[in-house]
Scaffold this active site. Structure first.
Site, PDB file in Angstrom:
ATOM      1  N   ALA A 116       0.838  -1.194   0.000  1.00  0.00           N
ATOM      2  CA  ALA A 116       0.000   0.000   0.000  1.00  0.00           C
ATOM      3  C   ALA A 116       0.875   1.246   0.000  1.00  0.00           C
ATOM      4  O   ALA A 116       1.222   1.782   1.057  1.00  0.00           O
ATOM      5  CB  ALA A 116      -0.933  -0.004   1.208  1.00  0.00           C
ATOM      6  N   CYS A 146       0.034   4.130  -0.716  1.00  0.00           N
ATOM      7  CA  CYS A 146      -0.717   5.249  -0.147  1.00  0.00           C
ATOM      8  C   CYS A 146      -0.518   5.368   1.363  1.00  0.00           C
ATOM      9  O   CYS A 146      -0.797   6.418   1.954  1.00  0.00           O
ATOM     10  CB  CYS A 146      -2.206   5.098  -0.447  1.00  0.00           C
ATOM     11  SG  CYS A 146      -2.612   5.159  -2.204  1.00  0.00           S
TER      12      CYS A 146
END
Length: 457
Positions: A45, A47
């Site tokens: 991930a 993000c």
């Protein structure tokens, strides 16, 4: 009869979603899968990197959805980490890769089906290309680890300059504040968060300044100053900012150099052209997905480049289903995105005013001020909702929200309305949930829709 072979370029969201979906439909005796990944990780991930840097996430392992061993053992995918693909030979149906851990040894693998999921590369202007230490991008887990090592090093940095006021830029600025640094945010546009209209971006800037962030909007970076091999300052057209660490948040562009060399079609946005099933246009047996492709905007009907993990996972899933013998399509995007910076929430979907004008729409814009909860309920805080609607039909074209708790996720209601081509008149009658801890009796979305109806009439 030899098994068909699928080669995947890129081991993150799109590539490994494609591999997983293809494997669910075809076993290893029917389909061999080889995945090349330049970095050290799969399915992570990216993000979440700002939250890792800021200390909200304890370690990198929490950001990894599936590690290489899971893919190898459970899904029978031959994952090759630290392998950089350097050429695609469409005539011989081969890819050529370099083994980065073994002196760059060349590896060749044939393919019957190919998934190009090489992602994006950061935008790096000439002034940022330096041998000096202390300048970082934040695209991969390796980038995050390098930045953390610098922040914890000796001497410990005290002053940070974040260049770029988009999602990653403002999130990294928050992470630096959480680590106790003095932070300046430099953004070339008139306001930060240029994915929303300037009047909404002004609300973001005001809140960021109130949190102790030095926001320099409408300012361009022209260079870096260094001392003893380390960055010491950022030079702008509005003065020089001292810096012990510089974080680049200037966005990304499609990683398509390899694809272009191989002759894959590149669209006007710079992304690879694909059809609804994620097949590369006019290139049999080749698929592409994720941050390297362009998509169709469901409102304007035009090709757009919107690099988000949500799209990458969906597109990879669609490609894998089709490779596995099923049928799936990717229906396009409306550009929905949210972020939070020190409790300030920002959401957007659809077209901004300039995008609506460029697409040829005649439109009205309305903005309403409301609260996230009933005004008398503890914790009620302000929220601004902006709607853009087609003047003649009343069709919703875009929406933006800036506010505090419970603000950003309201954008999902507007995204669903946008996806289904609803008019603001239809939206004004939506049956939304109400209770004082969650909304005023008239939800801000409904108030904005009513105001848009009045503006059209």
């Amino acid at each position: 009869m030899a098994a068909e072979r699928l080669v995947v370029i890129g081991g993150d969201a799109a590539g490994m979603s494609a591999a997983s979906q293809a494997r669910r439909r075809r076993d290893a005796t029917d389909l061999e899968i080889v995945a090349f990944e330049r970095g050290h990780f799969t399915s992570y991930a990216a993000c979440g990197i700002p939250y890792w840097v800021g200390g909200l996430v304890e370690d990198e392992e929490q950001l990894i959805s599936r590690d290489p061993e899971t893919f190898r053992n459970k899904h029978q995918v031959d994952v090759r980490l630290r392998h950089e693909v350097t050429m695609i030979d469409l005539e011989r149906r081969e890819v050529v890769a370099r083994d980065l851990e073994n002196g760059g040894t060349e590896v060749r693998e044939r393919f019957d089906q190919l998934v190009y999921a090489a992602g994006a590369v950061p935008v790096t202007p000439d002034w940022a290309r330096t041998d000096a230490d202390g300048v970082f991008g934040v695209q991969t887990l390796d980038d995050g680890a390098a930045l953390l090592a610098w922040l914890d090093g000796d001497p410990r940095p005290q002053r940070a300059v974040v260049v770029g006021g988009g999602y990653i830029g403002v999130e990294m600025a928050e992470a630096m504040i959480q680590r106790g640094l003095s932070v300046s945010l430099v953004e070339r546009s008139p306001e930060p968060m240029s994915t929303v209209d300037p009047d909404m971006g002004a609300l973001v800037r005001k809140a960021l300044c109130g949190l102790g962030l030095d926001v320099r909007s409408g300012v361009s970076v022209t260079g870096l100053e260094t001392r003893d091999g380390r960055v010491s300052a950022v030079v702008t057209d509005d003065g020089t900012l001292p810096a012990d660490v510089v974080v680049l948040g200037l966005g990304v562009r499609p990683n398509t150099a390899l694809a272009a060399e191989a002759g894959l079609p590149i669209g006007p946005t710079g992304g690879i052209r694909v059809d609804l099933r994620m097949r590369v246009v006019d290139v049999p047996g080749v698929w592409a997905a994720g941050d390297c492709v362009e998509s169709v905007h469901r409102v304007s009907g035009q090709p757009v480049y919107v690099p988000l993990g949500t799209h990458a996972n969906k597109q990879g899933r669609v490609a894998g289903i089709n490779i596995g013998g099923g049928y799936a399509t990717f229906a396009g995007v409306v550009g929905t995105a949210v972020t939070r910076v020190c409790e300030l929430e920002v959401g957007r979907t659809g077209l901004r005013e300039d995008e609506a004008a460029a697409a040829g729409f005649e439109f009205v814009s309305v903005r309403v001020e409301s609260t996230n909860r009933a005004g008398y309920y503890p914790g009620a805080r302000p929220m601004t909702v902006k709607l853009i609607a087609e003047r003649r039909s009343g069709r919703l074209l875009g929406a933006q929200i800036v506010g505090w708790s419970e603000a950003a996720k309201r954008i999902d209601v507007l995204a669903v309305a946008l996806w289904n081509r609803m008019t603001v008149d239809e939206m004004a009658g939506l049956d939304l949930g109400y209770a004082p801890p969650y909304a005023p009796v008239w939800d801000p979305v409904l108030v904005a829709a009513r105001k848009a109806v009045d503006a059209i009439r």
